[in-house]
Design a protein around this motif. Structure first.
Motif, PDB file in Angstrom:
ATOM      1  N   UNK A  60       0.828  -1.217   0.000  1.00 28.43           N
ATOM      2  CA  UNK A  60       0.000   0.000   0.000  1.00 28.43           C
ATOM      3  C   UNK A  60       0.859   1.263   0.000  1.00 28.43           C
ATOM      4  N   UNK A  61       1.961   1.203  -0.727  1.00 28.02           N
ATOM      5  CA  UNK A  61       2.822   2.366  -0.923  1.00 28.02           C
ATOM      6  C   UNK A  61       2.578   2.969  -2.294  1.00 28.02           C
ATOM      7  N   UNK A  82      10.711   4.440  -1.438  1.00 30.54           N
ATOM      8  CA  UNK A  82       9.678   5.040  -0.606  1.00 30.54           C
ATOM      9  C   UNK A  82      10.173   5.306   0.809  1.00 30.54           C
ATOM     10  N   UNK A  83       9.704   6.394   1.377  1.00 31.26           N
ATOM     11  CA  UNK A  83       9.838   6.653   2.808  1.00 31.26           C
ATOM     12  C   UNK A  83       8.631   6.003   3.478  1.00 31.26           C
ATOM     13  N   UNK A  88      13.862   9.014   4.644  1.00 34.27           N
ATOM     14  CA  UNK A  88      14.429   8.620   3.363  1.00 34.27           C
ATOM     15  C   UNK A  88      15.716   7.837   3.582  1.00 34.27           C
ATOM     16  N   UNK A  89      15.899   6.777   2.825  1.00 35.12           N
ATOM     17  CA  UNK A  89      17.079   5.937   2.948  1.00 35.12           C
ATOM     18  C   UNK A  89      18.233   6.522   2.141  1.00 35.12           C
ATOM     19  N   UNK A  90      19.448   6.254   2.590  1.00 35.90           N
ATOM     20  CA  UNK A  90      20.634   6.746   1.905  1.00 35.90           C
ATOM     21  C   UNK A  90      20.987   5.795   0.756  1.00 35.90           C
ATOM     22  N   UNK A  91      20.063   5.705  -0.201  1.00 34.53           N
ATOM     23  CA  UNK A  91      20.221   4.854  -1.371  1.00 34.53           C
ATOM     24  C   UNK A  91      19.847   5.654  -2.604  1.00 34.53           C
ATOM     25  N   UNK A 124       8.637   0.248  -2.465  1.00 32.35           N
ATOM     26  CA  UNK A 124       8.762   0.062  -1.026  1.00 32.35           C
ATOM     27  C   UNK A 124       9.659  -1.125  -0.686  1.00 32.35           C
ATOM     28  N   UNK A 125       9.574  -1.576   0.571  1.00 33.97           N
ATOM     29  CA  UNK A 125      10.518  -2.587   1.056  1.00 33.97           C
ATOM     30  C   UNK A 125      10.354  -3.934   0.381  1.00 33.97           C
TER      31      UNK A 125
END
Length: 294
Positions: A60-61, A82-83, A88-91, A124-125
């Motif tokens: 659901x992102x 996605x956050x 926010x990820x360092x990617x 997302x993840x």
């Protein structure tokens, strides 16, 4: 032509991303997990894979229940990560090859998969959690990703057999692309876990290892199973395992060679990574880490 050189099955637990971002790779509770990915990352580097086709589910992102496609393929030069509440990820953004992605979409539709297409949407993840464990990312990813989202959230879900057939169709799409690309298919999700209701925290290591054995040697047995069977044996969220069948279908009808397997029960989810090539079976480089809690 493009060709599939191997397949990877991987958990996509969001806590993997959190632990990775916090630098917990050497933490005693997490090292058995992160160490289990190193042989897979080394194999990808050795083979110099150009493309990872990710079968994953969106949580659901990108989609929501008012419009949640059964199968959807991303087309774009870049996809933001996605956050999901932790910042926010360092990617870097996930890279895409538009020509290859568009070919995949056209091939799948002409192969009678009525697949949706999305652009400019965050990932997302489901994909982004295991990705940095497989590929280095500084200053950028070494290749491109084809994200294929599968609905395992909102019923009716695609059957296990339909996911396997999607993998077969993806193989045909890959092999009909004229550019010489080395492609690896990745099925994500699971294994056993349930994160809601009366069985919250449920795991079934015996079933997880049986699933991995059947995935390698008898995927037909897994295709005959109903969603209720997966839920009963592995917990409600373990229905994600049908996405591994898409990866297995893309590896072809012949035998596969398991090069590596790591199983680690560190949280509420049995976290697993397994690596296959086509060919006659050989002994895997690892079997499983002892179940633990973290």
């Amino acid at each position: 032509m493009a060709r599939i050189i191997g397949g990877i099955g991987s958990s996509h637990v969001p806590t993997i991303a959190v632990a990775y971002d916090k630098g917990k790779q050497s933490d005693p509770a997490w090292a058995p997990l992160f160490d289990g990915y190193k042989p897979v990352a080394a194999w990808l580097a050795e083979k110099q894979a150009d493309v990872l086709v990710f079968f994953y589910n969106d949580h659901c992102t990108t989609f929501f229940f008012d419009l949640y496609p059964t199968f959807s393929l991303g087309v774009g030069e870049h996809f933001p990560i996605a956050d999901e509440g932790a910042g926010l990820r360092d990617l870097p953004p996930i890279r895409g090859n538009v020509d290859f992605q568009a070919h995949m979409a056209e091939s799948l539709v002409n192969d009678e998969f009525d697949i949706a297409v999305f652009q400019n949407k965050p990932i997302d993840h489901g994909c982004a959690s295991p990705l940095p464990l497989l590929w280095p990312h500084k200053p950028d990813w070494p290749g491109t990703v084809v994200p294929i989202a599968i609905n395992v959230l909102q019923y009716p879900l695609p059957t296990a057999r339909r996911c396997y057939r999607l993998g077969q169709a993806v193989r045909r799409a890959v092999e009909s692309y004229p550019e010489d690309l080395k492609v690896v298919v990745v099925g994500t999700g699971g294994l056993s876990h349930q994160i809601h209701g009366e069985r919250t925290g449920f795991n079934n290591t015996e079933w997880d290892l049986k699933f991995l054995e059947l995935l390698e040697n008898d995927p037909e047995a897994l295709m005959r199973m109903k969603h209720a069977d997966y839920v009963r044996l592995g917990g409600a969220e373990s229905v994600e395992q049908i996405m591994w069948l898409a990866m297995r279908g893309a590896l072809g009808a012949g035998p596969v060679r398991k090069l590596h397997q790591n199983y680690y029960l560190a949280t509420t989810t049995a976290m697993t990574v397994v690596l296959y090539e086509e060919g006659e079976p050989v002994a895997a480089s690892a079997d499983k880490a002892e179940p633990a809690t973290a």
